[in-house]
Design an enzyme around this catalytic site. Structure first.
Site, PDB file in Angstrom:
ATOM      1  CB  CYS B 165       4.052   2.580  -0.099  1.00 34.54           C
ATOM      2  SG  CYS B 165       3.076   2.138  -1.908  1.00 34.54           S
ATOM      3  CG  HIS B 305       2.144  -2.123   3.619  1.00 32.11           C
ATOM      4  ND1 HIS B 305       2.063  -0.386   3.792  1.00 32.11           N
ATOM      5  CD2 HIS B 305       2.641  -2.788   2.984  1.00 32.11           C
ATOM      6  CE1 HIS B 305       2.311  -0.683   2.389  1.00 32.11           C
ATOM      7  NE2 HIS B 305       2.656  -1.677   1.667  1.00 32.11           N
ATOM      8  CD  GLU B 316       2.050  -5.729   7.468  1.00 37.00           C
ATOM      9  OE1 GLU B 316       1.642  -5.838   6.954  1.00 37.00           O
ATOM     10  OE2 GLU B 316       2.305  -4.891   8.643  1.00 37.00           O
ATOM     11  CE  LYS B 337      -1.793   0.621   2.415  1.00 39.51           C
ATOM     12  NZ  LYS B 337      -1.046   0.480   4.221  1.00 39.51           N
ATOM     13  CG  HIS B 342      -1.540   1.307  -0.942  1.00 36.06           C
ATOM     14  ND1 HIS B 342      -1.445   2.549  -0.297  1.00 36.06           N
ATOM     15  CD2 HIS B 342      -1.066   0.333  -0.784  1.00 36.06           C
ATOM     16  CE1 HIS B 342       0.121   1.904   0.072  1.00 36.06           C
ATOM     17  NE2 HIS B 342       1.355   0.763  -0.440  1.00 36.06           N
ATOM     18  CG  PHE B 403       5.328  -1.144  -5.605  1.00 34.21           C
ATOM     19  CD1 PHE B 403       5.082  -2.332  -4.855  1.00 34.21           C
ATOM     20  CD2 PHE B 403       4.852  -0.400  -6.305  1.00 34.21           C
ATOM     21  CE1 PHE B 403       4.582  -2.709  -5.045  1.00 34.21           C
ATOM     22  CE2 PHE B 403       3.279  -0.895  -6.651  1.00 34.21           C
ATOM     23  CZ  PHE B 403       3.151  -2.406  -6.332  1.00 34.21           C
TER      24      PHE B 403
END
Lengths: 78, 417
Positions: B165, B305, B316, B337, B342, B403
């Site tokens: 991502c 994010h 975060e 998002k 996403h 990831f």
């Protein structure tokens, strides 16, 4: 037009996105119908699937026009 | 050696809330949800039955049938968004030195649907490997920039970055650095993804990564909300034209913003879980500020994010607290998002575009779908909940994490600020 010829034509129209009128007996896949090397491989595979035949690589190399494809398949189906 | 300055001169977007930049901004600024039941395949047996698909996208409006058939969706999206960005930048293709124009793209997966269908087809057969000759060239993640260069004749650096991502943020940072170093005049960058397929949904479901709120699909993406239960898969593409400042000035280009810094780091912790203390995330923001030569107090807006997962959102925000201290309360933080879902490898691109548009319009898009306060989140954060907020944005940050523990961060600054 034979049944084989019309089925070959339909595959070419579908895979190469060309107009039916362009798919004449003497038309070359690469020079006249805009196929690249991957397209021609795909065409051969589609012919194999449609007509349930095997076209060995060394013979596939000799199938460069619509007419050649039709005659090859007609021979193979005899 | 003095580094060149890099600016953004063109934008393109194909997203679940708008199929071009204008529609995307309308969607962002009005808080539109892009989430709905999946239309691409039968979801009866799937845990999650919704996603943020593109709306009213017809590939045949952009490609002839033969072209479309040779392109996986992720490459189609890339070509559509990059075309918009190239046109927007007003680049005269006959006047640029095409050896100094590159394409650096981001994709987390690539042609997943092509891969899935070819393998399904093989599995259904008698074991004879009758793979389509376009299988590999359609599927590989680097074919998107390959196709963009073929279409326009750009002969500079050309590749795809893969960091899940964070992919398109990594692509933008590479583009920034090549131009800074004087290797290129212009780089088409961004990212695209098209993973709303049985393999994509099934795979992410197996990881327990996706929201399963089937009964409230349109509000399922709810970053920072106490009831968040996973991310919502999206698809699409974002494209940005990065250009050397003097080159842009010389041709009288419209300049959206300066790209002032990029930061990268790794969690070195777990394949998919974020580090609970957000160490890598803290470091990536510090790296980015350092690269840009900016202080934490300079930052007005952070597009996080913020995927709407229970662990990630809190980690975060903790990291933001550590980096920005008391100034954190003065930053307009959002997660777009909540609207787009996403977009995996395309997330960094479309979210950077959202941050640049926020700067341009002096309006920060909202984090929608927020109803319930999460006690684990410091209430002093301004998470731009539910409604866009007017704000003079001179410096905006975009965070993305992938990831594998990949973290990437990009900073944009108003040119005259």
């Amino acid at each position: 037009m034979s049944d084989i010829a019309s089925r070959v034509k339909a595959i070419i129209v579908d895979k190469l996105g060309v107009d039916e009128n362009e798919v004449v007996t003497e038309a070359s896949f690469t020079n006249d119908l805009g196929a690249d090397s991957l397209d021609t491989v795909e065409l051969i595979m589609e012919f194999e699937k449609e007509f349930d035949i095997q076209i060995p690589d060394d013979q596939a190399e000799n199938i460069a026009t619509v007419g050649q494809a039709v005659s090859y398949i007609e021979d193979a189906k005899k | 050696m003095e580094l060149k300055r890099v600016v953004v001169t063109g934008l393109g977007a194909l997203t679940p809330i708008g199929n071009n930049i204008q529609e995307y901004w309308e969607g962002l600024s009005t808080g539109k949800s892009g989430c709905a039941p999946i239309t691409y395949f039968d979801t009866e047996k799937f845990k999650t039955k919704f996603a943020c698909e593109l709306k009213n996208f017809d590939a045949l409006e952009f490609f002839d049938r033969k072209e479309a058939r040779k392109l996986d969706k992720f490459a189609q999206y890339a070509l559509v968004a990059s075309d918009e960005a190239i046109n927007d930048a007003g680049i005269d293709l006959d006047k640029v030195d095409k050896f100094r124009v590159g394409v650096i793209w981001g994709a987390g997966i690539g042609g997943l649907e092509t891969f899935q269908n070819e393998v399904l087809n093989f599995g259904a057969g008698d074991g004879t490997p009758r793979f389509n000759p376009f299988f590999i060239p359609k599927m590989i993640a680097d074919i998107a920039p390959g196709n963009i260069s073929i279409k326009h004749g750009f002969m500079g650096p050309n590749y795809t970055t893969v960091s899940a991502c964070a992919s398109s943020a990594n692509a933008m940072i590479d583009a920034l650095n090549y131009i800074r170093l004087g290797h290129c005049d212009i780089i088409v960058t961004g990212g695209s993804e098209a993973a709303v397929t049985p393999a994509g949904m099934g795979g992410f479901n197996a990881m327990h990564a996706l929201s399963t709120r089937n009964e409230d699909a349109d509000t399922a993406s709810r970053p920072f909300d106490a009831t968040r239960d996973g991310f919502v898969l999206g698809e699409g593409s974002g494209a940005l034209i990065l250009e050397e400042y003097e080159h842009a000035k010389a041709r009288g280009a419209k300049i959206y913003a300066e790209v002032v810094g990029g930061g990268m780091s790794s969690d070195a912790y777990h394949m998919t879980a974020p580090h609970p203390e957000g160490i890598g995330v803290e470091r990536v923001m510090l790296n980015c500020l350092n690269d840009a030569g900016l202080k934490p107090e300079d930052v007005d807006h952070i597009n996080t994010h913020g995927t709407s997962t229970p662990l990630g959102d809190v980690a975060e925000l903790k990291a933001i607290s550590k980096v920005f201290g008391e100034h954190a309360a003065h930053i307009n933080i959002n997660s777009t998002k909540s609207m787009t879902g996403h977009l995996l490898g395309a997330a960094g691109a479309i979210e950077s575009i959202a941050a640049i548009l926020a700067m341009q319009h002096s309006l920060v898009p909202p984090t929608i779908n927020h109803t319930t306060v999460d006690e684990n989140i410091d209430p002093s954060f301004n998470l731009t909940l539910n409604k866009a907020q007017k704000k003079e944005v001179n410096v905006a940050m975009s965070n993305t994490f992938g990831f594998g523990g990949h973290n990437a961060c990009v900073l944009f600054k108003k040119l005259d600020a």
